[in-house]
Design a protein around this motif. Structure first.
Motif, PDB file in Angstrom:
ATOM      1  N   UNK A 147       0.882  -1.273   0.070  1.00  0.00           N
ATOM      2  CA  UNK A 147      -0.002   0.063  -0.192  1.00  0.00           C
ATOM      3  C   UNK A 147       0.803   1.227   0.324  1.00  0.00           C
ATOM      4  N   UNK A 148       1.929   1.094   0.798  1.00  0.00           N
ATOM      5  CA  UNK A 148       2.770   2.303   0.862  1.00  0.00           C
ATOM      6  C   UNK A 148       3.526   2.536  -0.459  1.00  0.00           C
ATOM      7  N   UNK A 149       3.886   1.551  -1.045  1.00  0.00           N
ATOM      8  CA  UNK A 149       4.688   1.623  -2.439  1.00  0.00           C
ATOM      9  C   UNK A 149       3.795   2.124  -3.409  1.00  0.00           C
ATOM     10  N   UNK A 150       2.306   1.534  -3.371  1.00  0.00           N
ATOM     11  CA  UNK A 150       1.329   2.068  -4.233  1.00  0.00           C
ATOM     12  C   UNK A 150       1.051   3.549  -4.223  1.00  0.00           C
ATOM     13  N   UNK A 151       0.779   4.028  -2.972  1.00  0.00           N
ATOM     14  CA  UNK A 151       0.749   5.430  -2.632  1.00  0.00           C
ATOM     15  C   UNK A 151       2.252   6.179  -2.970  1.00  0.00           C
ATOM     16  N   UNK A 152       3.089   5.997  -3.087  1.00  0.00           N
ATOM     17  CA  UNK A 152       4.340   6.606  -3.446  1.00  0.00           C
ATOM     18  C   UNK A 152       4.133   6.576  -4.975  1.00  0.00           C
ATOM     19  N   UNK A 153       3.972   5.508  -5.466  1.00  0.00           N
ATOM     20  CA  UNK A 153       4.111   5.496  -7.072  1.00  0.00           C
ATOM     21  C   UNK A 153       2.996   6.514  -7.599  1.00  0.00           C
ATOM     22  N   UNK A 154       1.982   6.590  -6.938  1.00  0.00           N
ATOM     23  CA  UNK A 154       0.783   6.945  -7.778  1.00  0.00           C
ATOM     24  C   UNK A 154       0.903   8.347  -7.143  1.00  0.00           C
ATOM     25  N   UNK A 155       1.577   9.243  -6.152  1.00  0.00           N
ATOM     26  CA  UNK A 155       1.300  10.316  -5.563  1.00  0.00           C
ATOM     27  C   UNK A 155       1.235  11.320  -6.568  1.00  0.00           C
ATOM     28  N   UNK A 156       0.216  12.366  -6.352  1.00  0.00           N
ATOM     29  CA  UNK A 156       0.193  13.438  -7.051  1.00  0.00           C
ATOM     30  C   UNK A 156       0.173  13.373  -8.757  1.00  0.00           C
ATOM     31  N   UNK A 157      -0.324  11.798  -9.020  1.00  0.00           N
ATOM     32  CA  UNK A 157      -0.628  12.036 -10.605  1.00  0.00           C
ATOM     33  C   UNK A 157      -1.927  10.935 -10.739  1.00  0.00           C
ATOM     34  N   UNK A 158      -2.976  11.454 -11.289  1.00  0.00           N
ATOM     35  CA  UNK A 158      -3.914  10.311 -11.522  1.00  0.00           C
ATOM     36  C   UNK A 158      -3.820   9.536 -12.779  1.00  0.00           C
ATOM     37  N   UNK A 159      -2.952   9.857 -13.547  1.00  0.00           N
ATOM     38  CA  UNK A 159      -2.757   9.102 -14.521  1.00  0.00           C
ATOM     39  C   UNK A 159      -2.121   7.776 -14.284  1.00  0.00           C
ATOM     40  N   UNK A 160      -0.951   8.202 -13.367  1.00  0.00           N
ATOM     41  CA  UNK A 160      -0.124   6.919 -12.544  1.00  0.00           C
ATOM     42  C   UNK A 160      -1.005   6.123 -11.825  1.00  0.00           C
ATOM     43  N   UNK A 161      -2.048   6.569 -11.181  1.00  0.00           N
ATOM     44  CA  UNK A 161      -3.042   6.163 -10.221  1.00  0.00           C
ATOM     45  C   UNK A 161      -3.715   4.961 -11.252  1.00  0.00           C
ATOM     46  N   UNK A 162      -4.313   5.527 -12.305  1.00  0.00           N
ATOM     47  CA  UNK A 162      -5.011   4.709 -13.147  1.00  0.00           C
ATOM     48  C   UNK A 162      -4.093   3.472 -13.815  1.00  0.00           C
ATOM     49  N   UNK A 163      -2.922   3.837 -14.181  1.00  0.00           N
ATOM     50  CA  UNK A 163      -1.908   2.753 -14.848  1.00  0.00           C
ATOM     51  C   UNK A 163      -1.632   1.617 -13.611  1.00  0.00           C
ATOM     52  N   UNK A 164      -1.253   2.129 -12.490  1.00  0.00           N
ATOM     53  CA  UNK A 164      -0.745   1.187 -11.213  1.00  0.00           C
ATOM     54  C   UNK A 164      -2.177   0.487 -10.985  1.00  0.00           C
ATOM     55  N   UNK A 165      -3.209   1.082 -10.847  1.00  0.00           N
ATOM     56  CA  UNK A 165      -4.140   0.244 -10.364  1.00  0.00           C
ATOM     57  C   UNK A 165      -4.672  -0.753 -11.377  1.00  0.00           C
ATOM     58  N   UNK A 166      -4.538  -0.589 -12.704  1.00  0.00           N
ATOM     59  CA  UNK A 166      -5.023  -1.642 -13.615  1.00  0.00           C
ATOM     60  C   UNK A 166      -3.805  -2.770 -13.513  1.00  0.00           C
ATOM     61  N   UNK A 167      -2.615  -2.310 -13.565  1.00  0.00           N
ATOM     62  CA  UNK A 167      -1.484  -3.449 -13.490  1.00  0.00           C
ATOM     63  C   UNK A 167      -1.702  -4.449 -12.107  1.00  0.00           C
ATOM     64  N   UNK A 168      -2.215  -3.789 -11.311  1.00  0.00           N
ATOM     65  CA  UNK A 168      -2.213  -4.655  -9.828  1.00  0.00           C
ATOM     66  C   UNK A 168      -3.844  -5.066  -9.739  1.00  0.00           C
ATOM     67  N   UNK A 169      -4.819  -4.870 -10.720  1.00  0.00           N
ATOM     68  CA  UNK A 169      -5.956  -5.559 -10.543  1.00  0.00           C
ATOM     69  C   UNK A 169      -6.775  -4.854  -9.664  1.00  0.00           C
ATOM     70  N   UNK A 170      -6.595  -3.452  -9.578  1.00  0.00           N
ATOM     71  CA  UNK A 170      -7.690  -2.948  -8.529  1.00  0.00           C
ATOM     72  C   UNK A 170      -8.625  -1.923  -9.559  1.00  0.00           C
ATOM     73  N   UNK A 171      -9.801  -1.518  -9.203  1.00  0.00           N
ATOM     74  CA  UNK A 171     -10.930  -0.779  -9.588  1.00  0.00           C
ATOM     75  C   UNK A 171     -10.870   0.514  -9.131  1.00  0.00           C
ATOM     76  N   UNK A 172     -10.896   1.400 -10.061  1.00  0.00           N
ATOM     77  CA  UNK A 172     -10.584   2.777  -9.509  1.00  0.00           C
ATOM     78  C   UNK A 172     -12.074   3.307  -9.504  1.00  0.00           C
ATOM     79  N   UNK A 173     -12.552   3.934  -8.575  1.00  0.00           N
ATOM     80  CA  UNK A 173     -13.737   4.642  -8.301  1.00  0.00           C
ATOM     81  C   UNK A 173     -13.594   6.020  -8.249  1.00  0.00           C
TER      82      UNK A 173
END
Length: 189
Positions: A147-173
């Motif tokens: 969770x900490x790594x996910x937070x750091x990797x996606x911090x301040x970027x919605x684009x990164x959040x969408x990419x990381x979430x898709x790679x890790x199988x998470x659904x973004x709401x």
């Protein structure tokens, strides 16, 4: 986890007679009962033996019974499965018509006679094991690190959040409005 252990044919209702023998210390014992548990068991066994050797169940119930069925010779009218305490119920519903036996419950000793049964159907006995599963310390540390790594990797970027979430199988709401100190986020469990 549940497993089918057995299946059998059981009646949905039974007609039984009983003779209740109580002992001192039971909440339902009539006032003045001084016999011990061992003495009550001995009396119940004696009555059972007398009945097995031709004694009249009804007259013995009227003489020795210690509950409200006494005046009716120990008779219960048709009773459904859930109307008796477990040990009494198990005897009445699993024995054949005409069976006589002694069972102890929280009310005392019962000499039970199964008079009739009706409405037979298939009953299933299921064994169930319930165990609460909770993550161990190692799993909690691993998930916290992820969770900490996910937070750091996606911090301040919605684009990164969408990419990381898709790679890790998470659904973004996406939520339209979140206010500071909101205690509930609509749409999330």
């Amino acid at each position: 986890m549940s497993k089918l252990v057995d299946k059998t044919r059981l009646p949905d209702s039974v007609k039984v007679r009983h003779i209740l023998i109580t002992y001192a210390g039971l909440p339902n014992a009539p006032k003045g009962v001084k016999r011990s548990q061992a003495q009550a068991e001995k009396l119940a066994d004696s009555l059972y033996t007398a009945i097995k050797h031709g004694g009249n169940f009804v007259s013995l119930a009227k003489t020795f019974g210690e509950d409200a069925t006494r005046d009716r010779g120990g008779a219960f009218d048709w009773a459904a499965y859930g109307q008796f305490v477990p040990k009494f119920r198990d005897y009445a519903f699993t024995r054949k018509r005409g069976s006589i036996g002694v069972v102890e419950t929280r009310f005392g000793f019962h000499i039970i006679k199964v008079e009739d049964q009706k409405g037979f159907h298939t009953a299933y006995k299921v064994a169930t094991v319930v165990r609460k599963l909770s993550p161990g310390a190692q799993t909690q540390r691993l998930r916290y690190a992820q969770a900490a790594r996910f937070f750091e990797d996606t911090k301040n970027s919605l684009a990164k959040l969408d990419v990381q979430a898709k790679e890790q199988g998470f659904k973004v709401r996406r939520l339209a409005s979140i206010k500071e100190l909101d205690s509930h986020l609509r749409g999330l469990g």
